[in-house]
Design an enzyme around this catalytic site. Sequence first.
Site, PDB file in Angstrom:
ATOM      1  N   GLY A  26     -47.856  46.758  55.541  1.00 55.95           N
ATOM      2  CA  GLY A  26     -48.658  47.661  54.628  1.00 55.95           C
ATOM      3  C   GLY A  26     -50.046  47.715  55.224  1.00 55.95           C
ATOM      4  O   GLY A  26     -50.603  46.728  56.033  1.00 55.95           O
ATOM      5  N   HIS A  27     -50.971  48.553  54.985  1.00 49.88           N
ATOM      6  CA  HIS A  27     -52.186  48.691  55.528  1.00 49.88           C
ATOM      7  C   HIS A  27     -53.076  47.381  54.992  1.00 49.88           C
ATOM      8  O   HIS A  27     -52.858  46.969  54.015  1.00 49.88           O
ATOM      9  CB  HIS A  27     -53.053  50.146  55.072  1.00 49.88           C
ATOM     10  CG  HIS A  27     -52.971  50.007  53.499  1.00 49.88           C
ATOM     11  ND1 HIS A  27     -52.207  50.828  52.832  1.00 49.88           N
ATOM     12  CD2 HIS A  27     -53.988  49.778  52.647  1.00 49.88           C
ATOM     13  CE1 HIS A  27     -52.411  50.765  51.504  1.00 49.88           C
ATOM     14  NE2 HIS A  27     -53.404  50.136  51.312  1.00 49.88           N
ATOM     15  N   ASN A  28     -53.869  47.012  56.023  1.00 45.84           N
ATOM     16  CA  ASN A  28     -54.932  46.016  55.756  1.00 45.84           C
ATOM     17  C   ASN A  28     -54.308  44.591  55.590  1.00 45.84           C
ATOM     18  O   ASN A  28     -54.850  43.749  54.921  1.00 45.84           O
ATOM     19  CB  ASN A  28     -55.789  46.374  54.378  1.00 45.84           C
ATOM     20  CG  ASN A  28     -56.602  47.551  54.594  1.00 45.84           C
ATOM     21  OD1 ASN A  28     -56.744  48.011  55.750  1.00 45.84           O
ATOM     22  ND2 ASN A  28     -57.087  48.458  53.400  1.00 45.84           N
ATOM     23  N   GLY A  71     -52.904  44.919  51.842  1.00 46.67           N
ATOM     24  CA  GLY A  71     -54.004  43.875  51.664  1.00 46.67           C
ATOM     25  C   GLY A  71     -53.555  42.543  51.371  1.00 46.67           C
ATOM     26  O   GLY A  71     -54.338  41.542  51.304  1.00 46.67           O
TER      27      GLY A  71
END
Length: 165
Positions: free
Chosen positions: A79-81, A99
């Site tokens: 996922g993002h980050n 994250g």
Amino acid sequence: HDNVFIGRNVRINEFNLLGGAGLGFVRDADGSLIKMAHIGRLTIEDDVEIFTHVNIDRGTLSETVVKNGAKVDHHVHLGHNTVVGAHTLVVAHSVLCGGSVVGDRSWIGVGTVIKQAIKVGDDVTLGLGSVVTKNVPDGEVWAGSPAMPLKDLLEIQRNARKALV
């Protein structure tokens, strides 16, 4: 996609999506979902290998990083980050939610799910099918759903067997 930076000696196999927008939504005052901009980037450092059918989202405002020497197996979603540490192995069908951070030299077992914003330390082993909902300290072996230190999980199983007798 744009904002994807690929280092040297990187092997990317077929059927992957690298640097797409993640599932980032916020609610407005009336509860409707609004898509967050994903203007961050994806950085894949040197000597990384990405197998088939992998999805790695770019960051929202920061970046998603796959560090030097990491290996990402088939059917993985980052996922993002997220950050995958150097020389870490993320095995098939695992999901690292937005994250989450995995340290260096760790092993993420088949089908593991790591909740968003969770930190998994260096030199960690996560057993197959683990659902990680808490931060994992360096050097530990965790398993189960929810994941816990392996010694605790084995103790619970021993006690459960005794209770059945």
